[in-house]
Design an enzyme around this catalytic site. Structure first.
Site, PDB file in Angstrom:
ATOM      1  N   LYS A   3     -10.482  -0.401  10.503  1.00 52.43           N
ATOM      2  CA  LYS A   3     -10.646  -1.635   9.727  1.00 52.43           C
ATOM      3  C   LYS A   3     -11.040  -2.817  10.605  1.00 52.43           C
ATOM      4  CE  LYS A   3      -7.251  -0.097   6.301  1.00 52.43           C
ATOM      5  NZ  LYS A   3      -8.158   0.233   5.187  1.00 52.43           N
TER       6      LYS A   3
ATOM      7  N   ASP B  43       3.273  -4.052   8.444  1.00 48.34           N
ATOM      8  CA  ASP B  43       2.036  -3.307   8.230  1.00 48.34           C
ATOM      9  C   ASP B  43       0.881  -4.285   8.416  1.00 48.34           C
ATOM     10  OD1 ASP B  43      -0.179  -1.944   7.371  1.00 48.34           O
ATOM     11  OD2 ASP B  43       0.581  -1.474   5.366  1.00 48.34           O
TER      12      ASP B  43
ATOM     13  N   CYS C 299      -4.599   2.291  -3.837  1.00 43.76           N
ATOM     14  CA  CYS C 299      -3.382   2.845  -3.230  1.00 43.76           C
ATOM     15  C   CYS C 299      -2.216   1.890  -3.393  1.00 43.76           C
ATOM     16  CB  CYS C 299      -3.601   3.175  -1.760  1.00 43.76           C
ATOM     17  SG  CYS C 299      -4.842   4.446  -1.478  1.00 43.76           S
TER      18      CYS C 299
ATOM     19  N   GLN D  86      -4.313  -4.932   7.275  1.00 41.08           N
ATOM     20  CA  GLN D  86      -5.231  -5.919   6.711  1.00 41.08           C
ATOM     21  C   GLN D  86      -5.121  -7.280   7.395  1.00 41.08           C
ATOM     22  OE1 GLN D  86      -7.532  -5.198   4.513  1.00 41.08           O
ATOM     23  NE2 GLN D  86      -6.855  -3.124   4.033  1.00 41.08           N
TER      24      GLN D  86
ATOM     25  N   HIS E 190       0.864  -1.180   0.000  1.00 45.75           N
ATOM     26  CA  HIS E 190       0.000   0.000   0.000  1.00 45.75           C
ATOM     27  C   HIS E 190       0.904   1.234   0.000  1.00 45.75           C
ATOM     28  CE1 HIS E 190      -2.812   3.011   1.629  1.00 45.75           C
ATOM     29  NE2 HIS E 190      -3.800   2.185   1.345  1.00 45.75           N
TER      30      HIS E 190
END
Length: 414
Positions: free
Chosen positions: A226, A200, A366, A203, A123
């Site tokens: 999220k 990261d 993105c 997700q 991303h």
């Protein structure tokens, strides 16, 4: 079966509406998740009963607000298995956390000729901070490539990570193709060469059990929104030793120890990195979202999403004219699936789906370098979460059929 999760839908008031005359089928969870009544009530309760600034007052409201704020930090610590709550920094979100690390640890430890390694699937939030750091420091930015089925190539990771590498920053799960990264193995490669690992988890944390100590991540970031928490709240996890050595990210109230006319000293972790008034309500809401996930159990959330992917992915792959990006093996996916319909622009697909009440995302997500690598301008992305059901999956398949018929024959819904 996945339908057993139907009971949770009643907790999400936004899912009870119709869109364009159709029941809402919300499949844009990779962009943001919807909020249960428990989180919404926690926000309104805070503003109705406890609204005060934290750490700064001895009156009752301030003490109640501080207790709830710090209780949320403790919940995060337990949820991701950080060693101590001082390693949990509240941020605005994953993007903010990544910029914090790049602007502090990166500025102090990356020098001319050093390397920063990321992957082609990142991303932009986990690409641009490192890209710009490399430009400022005259360092080299390197990319780990993908296997033919769209997963991060571990063999290439071993080639890209060298003794000159200082930072390896990798997504734990792709926001485009839903692939899960072998983050622990990449971290081992990084540490063998003296580099740090930045994960990261935007997700990943909402969908799978994350243990930052087991991953041996040096830093790990994620966003609250999220995982059903409010927008504007996120977390940076960092190992204490690294956080202690880093300079503050921002300056102002709350993060100081003593302020003199010509110099200042900084308070202890974690508040050293929380300058000014924080998103107190957001942090409290994040804690309640974690309670909600813990009530269900992250293992059950993962199984539920896997059952939905097991059901829908083979059917998507089998549709004539539909190209599914990433692995076609459901077991190698989170609930994120990217696809295109031959001859129809992804934005037109998303608009047509919306007429059927189906909310998906269309665009470059993105991730423009990934799009360029795959030879695509844009993709359609459907992403499932714990409140989605097999009925939602069937509605997605039906929307694809309706869209193909409309663009091929000009058909309209009856």
């Amino acid at each position: 079966m996945a339908e057993g999760f139907n009971q949770f839908r009643a907790d999400f008031p936004i899912l009870q509406q119709t869109v364009n005359g159709e029941p809402l089928t919300y499949l844009d969870n990779a962009a943001t998740a919807q909020k249960p009544n428990q989180v919404i009530s926690a926000l309104t309760d805070y503003y109705r009963s406890d609204n005060a600034n934290v750490h700064r007052g001895v009156h009752t409201l301030a003490e109640r607000a501080t207790l709830k704020y710090e209780a949320a930090r403790k919940k995060v610590q337990t949820f991701i298995n950080a060693d101590e709550s001082a390693e949990v920094i509240f941020t605005k979100g994953a993007t903010d956390g990544l910029n914090l690390v790049a602007s502090t640890y990166g500025e102090e430890n990356v020098h001319e000729g050093d390397e920063i390694v990321i992957s082609i699937t990142e991303h932009h939030s986990n690409l641009i901070p490192w890209q710009q750091l490399a430009l400022r420091k005259k360092a080299t930015l390197k990319y780990i490539g993908l296997t033919p089925n769209g997963e991060i190539d571990l063999d290439d990771a071993a080639r890209q990570i060298t003794d000159q590498t200082k930072i390896v920053a990798i997504t734990h799960a792709s926001n485009v193709m839903g692939t899960i990264t072998p983050l622990k193995e990449i971290g081992e490669l990084a540490h063998q060469h003296g580099a740090i690992l930045v994960g990261d988890g935007a997700q990943a944390v909402p969908h799978i059990k994350v243990d930052v100590q087991d991953l041996d991540a040096d830093f790990y970031v994620f966003s609250g929104h999220k995982m059903m928490a409010p927008t504007g709240i996120g977390v940076l996890y960092g190992k204490r030793q690294l956080l202690e050595e880093m300079p503050p990210y921002q300056y102002g109230g709350e993060m100081i120890d003593f302020v003199n006319l010509f110099d200042s000293t900084w308070t202890q972790l974690p508040w050293k990195f929380e300058a000014g008034t924080q998103n107190i309500a957001g942090a409290i809401g994040l804690g309640i979202a974690i309670d909600y996930l813990n009530t269900i159990g992250m293992a059950q959330v993962t199984v539920h999403e896997q059952q939905l992917v097991d059901y829908v992915l083979p059917k998507l792959v089998a549709i004539d004219g539909v190209t599914v990006f990433g692995p076609h093996d459901p077991s190698r996916h989170t609930g994120v699936i990217a696809f295109n319909i031959q001859g129809i622009h992804p934005h037109d697909v998303a608009t047509a789906f919306d007429m059927d009440g189906v909310a998906v995302r269309a665009g470059h997500h993105c991730a423009q370098p990934l799009m360029n690598t795959l030879g695509q301008v844009a993709m359609v992305r459907a992403s499932f979460y714990l409140y989605n059901t097999q009925t939602d999956a069937d509605k997605l398949l039906s929307a694809i059929k309706d869209t193909k018929e409309f663009f091929n024959y000009g058909a309209v819904k009856a």
